[in-house]
Design a protein around this motif. Structure first.
Motif, PDB file in Angstrom:
ATOM      1  N   ALA A  39       0.918  -1.217  -0.108  1.00  0.00           N
ATOM      2  CA  ALA A  39       0.014   0.192  -0.134  1.00  0.00           C
ATOM      3  C   ALA A  39       0.940   1.392   0.169  1.00  0.00           C
ATOM      4  O   ALA A  39       0.353   2.302  -0.515  1.00  0.00           O
ATOM      5  CB  ALA A  39      -1.051   0.211   1.143  1.00  0.00           C
ATOM      6  N   SER A  40       1.909   1.127   0.631  1.00  0.00           N
ATOM      7  CA  SER A  40       2.860   2.319   0.685  1.00  0.00           C
ATOM      8  C   SER A  40       3.618   2.815  -0.489  1.00  0.00           C
ATOM      9  O   SER A  40       4.393   3.614  -0.798  1.00  0.00           O
ATOM     10  CB  SER A  40       3.881   2.059   1.782  1.00  0.00           C
ATOM     11  N   ARG A  41       3.532   1.786  -1.525  1.00  0.00           N
ATOM     12  CA  ARG A  41       4.234   2.138  -2.931  1.00  0.00           C
ATOM     13  C   ARG A  41       3.253   2.843  -3.870  1.00  0.00           C
ATOM     14  O   ARG A  41       2.718   2.454  -4.780  1.00  0.00           O
ATOM     15  CB  ARG A  41       4.453   0.872  -3.474  1.00  0.00           C
ATOM     16  N   PHE A  53      -0.790   4.354   9.303  1.00  0.00           N
ATOM     17  CA  PHE A  53      -1.666   3.391   9.387  1.00  0.00           C
ATOM     18  C   PHE A  53      -2.138   3.320  10.736  1.00  0.00           C
ATOM     19  O   PHE A  53      -1.159   3.366  11.619  1.00  0.00           O
ATOM     20  CB  PHE A  53      -1.307   1.936   8.931  1.00  0.00           C
ATOM     21  N   ILE A  54      -3.340   2.715  11.250  1.00  0.00           N
ATOM     22  CA  ILE A  54      -3.613   2.389  12.438  1.00  0.00           C
ATOM     23  C   ILE A  54      -4.434   0.995  12.151  1.00  0.00           C
ATOM     24  O   ILE A  54      -5.390   1.083  11.426  1.00  0.00           O
ATOM     25  CB  ILE A  54      -4.742   3.158  13.099  1.00  0.00           C
ATOM     26  N   ALA A  99      -7.057   1.959   9.225  1.00  0.00           N
ATOM     27  CA  ALA A  99      -7.131   3.379   9.078  1.00  0.00           C
ATOM     28  C   ALA A  99      -6.201   3.880   8.321  1.00  0.00           C
ATOM     29  O   ALA A  99      -4.872   3.787   8.723  1.00  0.00           O
ATOM     30  CB  ALA A  99      -7.451   4.282  10.378  1.00  0.00           C
ATOM     31  N   VAL A 100      -6.308   4.624   7.241  1.00  0.00           N
ATOM     32  CA  VAL A 100      -5.272   5.405   6.592  1.00  0.00           C
ATOM     33  C   VAL A 100      -5.201   6.756   6.977  1.00  0.00           C
ATOM     34  O   VAL A 100      -6.410   7.389   6.601  1.00  0.00           O
ATOM     35  CB  VAL A 100      -5.267   5.208   5.059  1.00  0.00           C
ATOM     36  N   ALA A 121      -4.290   7.478  -2.803  1.00  0.00           N
ATOM     37  CA  ALA A 121      -3.727   6.444  -3.388  1.00  0.00           C
ATOM     38  C   ALA A 121      -3.288   5.241  -2.521  1.00  0.00           C
ATOM     39  O   ALA A 121      -3.464   3.959  -2.890  1.00  0.00           O
ATOM     40  CB  ALA A 121      -2.570   6.821  -4.129  1.00  0.00           C
ATOM     41  N   VAL A 122      -2.836   5.736  -1.394  1.00  0.00           N
ATOM     42  CA  VAL A 122      -2.622   4.545  -0.234  1.00  0.00           C
ATOM     43  C   VAL A 122      -3.804   3.529  -0.052  1.00  0.00           C
ATOM     44  O   VAL A 122      -3.963   2.382  -0.076  1.00  0.00           O
ATOM     45  CB  VAL A 122      -1.914   5.158   0.838  1.00  0.00           C
TER      46      VAL A 122
END
Length: 194
Positions: A39-41, A53-54, A99-100, A121-122
């Motif tokens: 997701a971080s890409r 993130f949580i 959560a983002v 985007a994440v």
């Protein structure tokens, strides 16, 4: 390339599963970490990582849901029994909710709007990463994403905003298609055909 064909096939059929139609098993810690890595890409002008993130799992989801329900019921004491149940289960519908959190802030070089879009985007990458690991996923916001009274309960810090809650689990029903917009309604062509 085969991978391009697989990606095209995936994108042409990608569909969210409603969170309340997810069940166990959910992803393991290792799978969640792999999803978060994917997701971080995302595009991230200035390499700021203007998001975090949580991860909500286990019994904490119930405790947080019930605390959120208290806010909802204080605002609307006449909530129906059905809506009280909905409020009490906000984060327990799927085995894992992530959560983002957008940490977009003024920057001398990178506009805040670009930072916000990076968080969006994440969210989409996380949805796709969950699907790539064989899980159903759904990107939701709902009222508590925008109510700062809920932020301490959720672990959101001052100055941060919720980009979305990604619910992840195993589908209990097959996905169904929904209407999509006609390209003629959403595309404007500029210039000649090449």
């Amino acid at each position: 390339m085969k991978t391009e064909i697989k990606l095209i096939d995936y994108l042409s059929t990608r569909r969210s599963i409603p969170a309340f139609q997810m069940g166990e098993p959910g992803p393991s810690t290792e799978e969640v970490e792999a999803m978060l890595t994917l997701a971080s890409r995302v595009p991230d002008h200035g390499k700021l990582a203007p998001w975090r993130f949580i991860v909500y799992r286990g019994a904490e989801r119930k405790r947080i849901s019930e605390a959120l329900a208290k806010i909802a019921m204080a605002d609307k004491p006449d909530l129906s029994e059905e809506m009280v149940k909905v409020e009490n289960t906000r984060l327990t519908r799927a085995p894992v909710v992530i959560a983002v959190i957008s940490r977009a802030a003024p920057h001398f070089k990178v506009p805040e709007w670009e930072q916000v879009m990076s968080a969006g985007a994440v969210c989409l990458n996380l949805v796709m990463a969950a699907n790539a690991h064989g899980y159903a996923s759904n990107w939701l916001t709902e009222w508590y994403a925008f109510d700062t009274r809920a932020y301490p309960i959720l672990g959101v810090n001052e100055g941060e905003k919720v980009a979305g809650f990604i619910h992840i689990g195993t589908p209990t029903v097959p996905p169904t298609e929904r209407p999509r917009p006609a390209l003629s309604d959403i595309v404007t062509w500029v210039g000649d055909d090449v």
